[in-house]
Design an enzyme around this catalytic site. Structure first.
Site, PDB file in Angstrom:
ATOM      1  N   LYS A   1       1.336 -27.489  12.277  1.00  0.00           N
ATOM      2  CA  LYS A   1       0.725 -26.216  11.871  1.00  0.00           C
ATOM      3  C   LYS A   1      -0.653 -26.075  12.506  1.00  0.00           C
ATOM      4  O   LYS A   1      -1.065 -24.987  12.895  1.00  0.00           O
ATOM      5  CB  LYS A   1       0.630 -26.184  10.345  1.00  0.00           C
ATOM      6  CG  LYS A   1       0.006 -24.925   9.806  1.00  0.00           C
ATOM      7  CD  LYS A   1       0.835 -24.290   8.720  1.00  0.00           C
ATOM      8  CE  LYS A   1       0.356 -22.867   8.500  1.00  0.00           C
ATOM      9  NZ  LYS A   1       1.085 -22.131   7.544  1.00  0.00           N
TER      10      LYS A   1
ATOM     11  N   HIS B   1      -2.664  -7.821  -0.912  1.00  0.00           N
ATOM     12  CA  HIS B   1      -1.556  -8.279  -1.748  1.00  0.00           C
ATOM     13  C   HIS B   1      -1.124  -7.116  -2.647  1.00  0.00           C
ATOM     14  O   HIS B   1      -1.979  -6.466  -3.249  1.00  0.00           O
ATOM     15  CB  HIS B   1      -1.997  -9.481  -2.592  1.00  0.00           C
ATOM     16  CG  HIS B   1      -0.883 -10.037  -3.416  1.00  0.00           C
ATOM     17  ND1 HIS B   1       0.173 -10.733  -2.864  1.00  0.00           N
ATOM     18  CD2 HIS B   1      -0.621  -9.960  -4.752  1.00  0.00           C
ATOM     19  CE1 HIS B   1       1.018 -11.064  -3.821  1.00  0.00           C
ATOM     20  NE2 HIS B   1       0.561 -10.612  -4.973  1.00  0.00           N
TER      21      HIS B   1
ATOM     22  N   ASN C   1      -6.858 -10.360   3.399  1.00  0.00           N
ATOM     23  CA  ASN C   1      -5.416 -10.148   3.177  1.00  0.00           C
ATOM     24  C   ASN C   1      -5.262  -9.024   2.171  1.00  0.00           C
ATOM     25  O   ASN C   1      -6.172  -8.758   1.393  1.00  0.00           O
ATOM     26  CB  ASN C   1      -4.778 -11.433   2.631  1.00  0.00           C
ATOM     27  CG  ASN C   1      -3.284 -11.281   2.430  1.00  0.00           C
ATOM     28  OD1 ASN C   1      -2.580 -10.735   3.283  1.00  0.00           O
ATOM     29  ND2 ASN C   1      -2.772 -11.738   1.294  1.00  0.00           N
TER      30      ASN C   1
ATOM     31  N   ILE D   1      -1.757 -19.304   5.578  1.00  0.00           N
ATOM     32  CA  ILE D   1      -2.854 -19.605   6.506  1.00  0.00           C
ATOM     33  C   ILE D   1      -3.495 -20.908   6.036  1.00  0.00           C
ATOM     34  O   ILE D   1      -3.879 -21.033   4.871  1.00  0.00           O
ATOM     35  CB  ILE D   1      -3.876 -18.447   6.533  1.00  0.00           C
ATOM     36  CG1 ILE D   1      -3.180 -17.184   7.080  1.00  0.00           C
ATOM     37  CG2 ILE D   1      -5.098 -18.814   7.367  1.00  0.00           C
ATOM     38  CD1 ILE D   1      -4.003 -15.924   7.026  1.00  0.00           C
TER      39      ILE D   1
ATOM     40  N   MET E   1       3.640 -13.441   6.982  1.00  0.00           N
ATOM     41  CA  MET E   1       4.455 -14.200   6.037  1.00  0.00           C
ATOM     42  C   MET E   1       4.340 -15.715   6.194  1.00  0.00           C
ATOM     43  O   MET E   1       5.274 -16.438   5.896  1.00  0.00           O
ATOM     44  CB  MET E   1       5.930 -13.764   6.156  1.00  0.00           C
ATOM     45  CG  MET E   1       6.163 -12.305   5.820  1.00  0.00           C
ATOM     46  SD  MET E   1       5.575 -11.857   4.180  1.00  0.00           S
ATOM     47  CE  MET E   1       6.830 -12.617   3.187  1.00  0.00           C
ATOM     48  N   ARG E   2       3.190 -16.179   6.677  1.00  0.00           N
ATOM     49  CA  ARG E   2       2.963 -17.624   6.727  1.00  0.00           C
ATOM     50  C   ARG E   2       1.685 -17.946   5.965  1.00  0.00           C
ATOM     51  O   ARG E   2       0.749 -17.143   5.958  1.00  0.00           O
ATOM     52  CB  ARG E   2       2.833 -18.110   8.177  1.00  0.00           C
ATOM     53  CG  ARG E   2       4.145 -18.097   8.913  1.00  0.00           C
ATOM     54  CD  ARG E   2       3.977 -18.642  10.307  1.00  0.00           C
ATOM     55  NE  ARG E   2       3.720 -20.072  10.339  1.00  0.00           N
ATOM     56  CZ  ARG E   2       4.660 -21.012  10.355  1.00  0.00           C
ATOM     57  NH1 ARG E   2       5.922 -20.669  10.343  1.00  0.00           N
ATOM     58  NH2 ARG E   2       4.337 -22.289  10.393  1.00  0.00           N
TER      59      ARG E   2
ATOM     60  N   GLY F   1       4.028  -3.760   9.779  1.00  0.00           N
ATOM     61  CA  GLY F   1       2.665  -3.530  10.257  1.00  0.00           C
ATOM     62  C   GLY F   1       2.058  -2.184   9.872  1.00  0.00           C
ATOM     63  O   GLY F   1       1.185  -1.679  10.574  1.00  0.00           O
ATOM     64  N   SER F   2       2.472  -1.619   8.733  1.00  0.00           N
ATOM     65  CA  SER F   2       1.899  -0.310   8.367  1.00  0.00           C
ATOM     66  C   SER F   2       0.435  -0.439   7.965  1.00  0.00           C
ATOM     67  O   SER F   2      -0.349   0.493   8.184  1.00  0.00           O
ATOM     68  CB  SER F   2       2.717   0.363   7.260  1.00  0.00           C
ATOM     69  OG  SER F   2       2.594  -0.332   6.044  1.00  0.00           O
ATOM     70  N   ASN F   3       0.037  -1.568   7.382  1.00  0.00           N
ATOM     71  CA  ASN F   3      -1.380  -1.752   7.061  1.00  0.00           C
ATOM     72  C   ASN F   3      -2.215  -1.944   8.328  1.00  0.00           C
ATOM     73  O   ASN F   3      -3.323  -1.410   8.438  1.00  0.00           O
ATOM     74  CB  ASN F   3      -1.565  -2.940   6.107  1.00  0.00           C
ATOM     75  CG  ASN F   3      -1.264  -2.561   4.676  1.00  0.00           C
ATOM     76  OD1 ASN F   3      -2.045  -1.854   4.041  1.00  0.00           O
ATOM     77  ND2 ASN F   3      -0.114  -2.991   4.158  1.00  0.00           N
TER      78      ASN F   3
HETATM   79  C1  GRF Z   1       2.467  -5.002   2.085  1.00  0.00           C
HETATM   80  O1  GRF Z   1       3.055  -4.574   0.884  1.00  0.00           O
HETATM   81  C2  GRF Z   1       1.377  -6.000   1.806  1.00  0.00           C
HETATM   82  O2  GRF Z   1       0.725  -5.776   0.596  1.00  0.00           O
HETATM   83  C3  GRF Z   1       2.136  -7.294   1.733  1.00  0.00           C
HETATM   84  O3  GRF Z   1       3.158  -7.180   2.686  1.00  0.00           O
HETATM   85  C4  GRF Z   1       3.433  -5.807   2.938  1.00  0.00           C
HETATM   86  C5  GRF Z   1       3.195  -5.604   4.394  1.00  0.00           C
HETATM   87  O4  GRF Z   1       3.504  -4.311   4.813  1.00  0.00           O
HETATM   88  N1  GRF Z   1       1.249  -8.407   1.958  1.00  0.00           N
HETATM   89  P1  GRF Z   1       3.098  -3.841   6.262  1.00  0.00           P
HETATM   90  O5  GRF Z   1       3.683  -4.874   7.240  1.00  0.00           O
HETATM   91  O6  GRF Z   1       1.608  -3.792   6.354  1.00  0.00           O
HETATM   92  O7  GRF Z   1       3.749  -2.509   6.427  1.00  0.00           O
END
Ligand code: GRF
Length: 202
Positions: free
Chosen positions: A65, A109, A107, A93, A90-91, A12-14
């Site tokens: 789903k 990527h 999202n 959508i 990681m699912r 969850g760093s983003n």
């Molecule tokens: C990130 O590299 C993002 O680009 C990818 O998964 C990773 C998630 O990192 N989709 P975080 O959970 O946001 O730290």
């Protein structure tokens, strides 16, 4: 004021970068809710420390789903969500949620799309031998990493880069462009023409 909610599966760093940008006032919005399909994730610790409500929704508890996403949708709506930020979710959508929030799910990527969609994008870039890599913020559509591109940021790939070192370089850029894309959304500056996006100047 718009409300931003988050779909996560782990670190969850983003999510943290966006939520803190809201707290600091860089983004004029409110944090909504964090939903994870995995229990006990690090993102929950961050949510707790920032005072953001968080929920574990177990996909295994639903027979389809669509039922699973209907539950997610009801939590998001009960927190008046305007924009969903998928951040390491990681699912896939599916159509149900996409239709409920068309062009309101972003999202990030870790590749310069349309290169290297799907899993292990940074490894794909290293294995291919590209000299420039990066990240892409896009709206989510029915394909895998195929939605309209909002922002991208590039990094140089050095000869001695590994999957780990490249991932770290790209992540630093992710933490800049994702909050910026959310800021543009909150300022109603994202203009969509078919699949092309332009950002209105202030
Ligand atoms: C990130 O590299 C993002 O680009 C990818 O998964 C990773 C998630 O990192 N989709 P975080 O959970 O946001 O730290």
């Amino acid at each position: 004021m718009k409300k931003i909610s988050y779909l996560v599966s782990g670190r969850g760093s983003n999510f943290k970068a966006i939520a803190e940008s809201i707290k600091s006032g860089f983004i004029s919005a409110e944090n909504g809710v964090v939903i994870s399909n995995v229990d006990g994730v690090k993102a929950f610790d961050t949510a707790r420390s920032l005072g953001i409500p968080y929920f574990f929704v177990n996909p295994k508890s639903y027979s389809s789903k669509e039922e699973y996403e209907a539950e997610i949708c009801s939590i998001l709506r009960s927190h008046s969500t305007d924009l969903i930020c998928a951040a390491g979710y990681m699912r896939i959508i599916s159509t149900y949620l996409i239709n409920e929030f068309r062009n309101r799910i972003m999202n990030i990527h870790p590749a310069l799309l349309p290169s290297f969609p799907g899993l292990h994008a940074q490894k794909q870039a290293i294995d291919y031998g590209v000299k420039i890599a990066g990240c892409t913020v896009h709206f989510v559509d029915e394909g895998t990493d195929t939605g309209p591109v909002i922002l991208q940021s590039a990094v140089d790939v050095s000869d001695d880069d590994t999957e780990e070192s490249l991932s770290a370089k790209i992540l630093r850029e992710e933490h800049k462009v994702y909050p910026l894309a959310v800021k543009y959304f909150c300022e109603d500056r994202i203009i969509i023409h078919d699949r092309k996006i332009s950002i209105r100047q202030n």
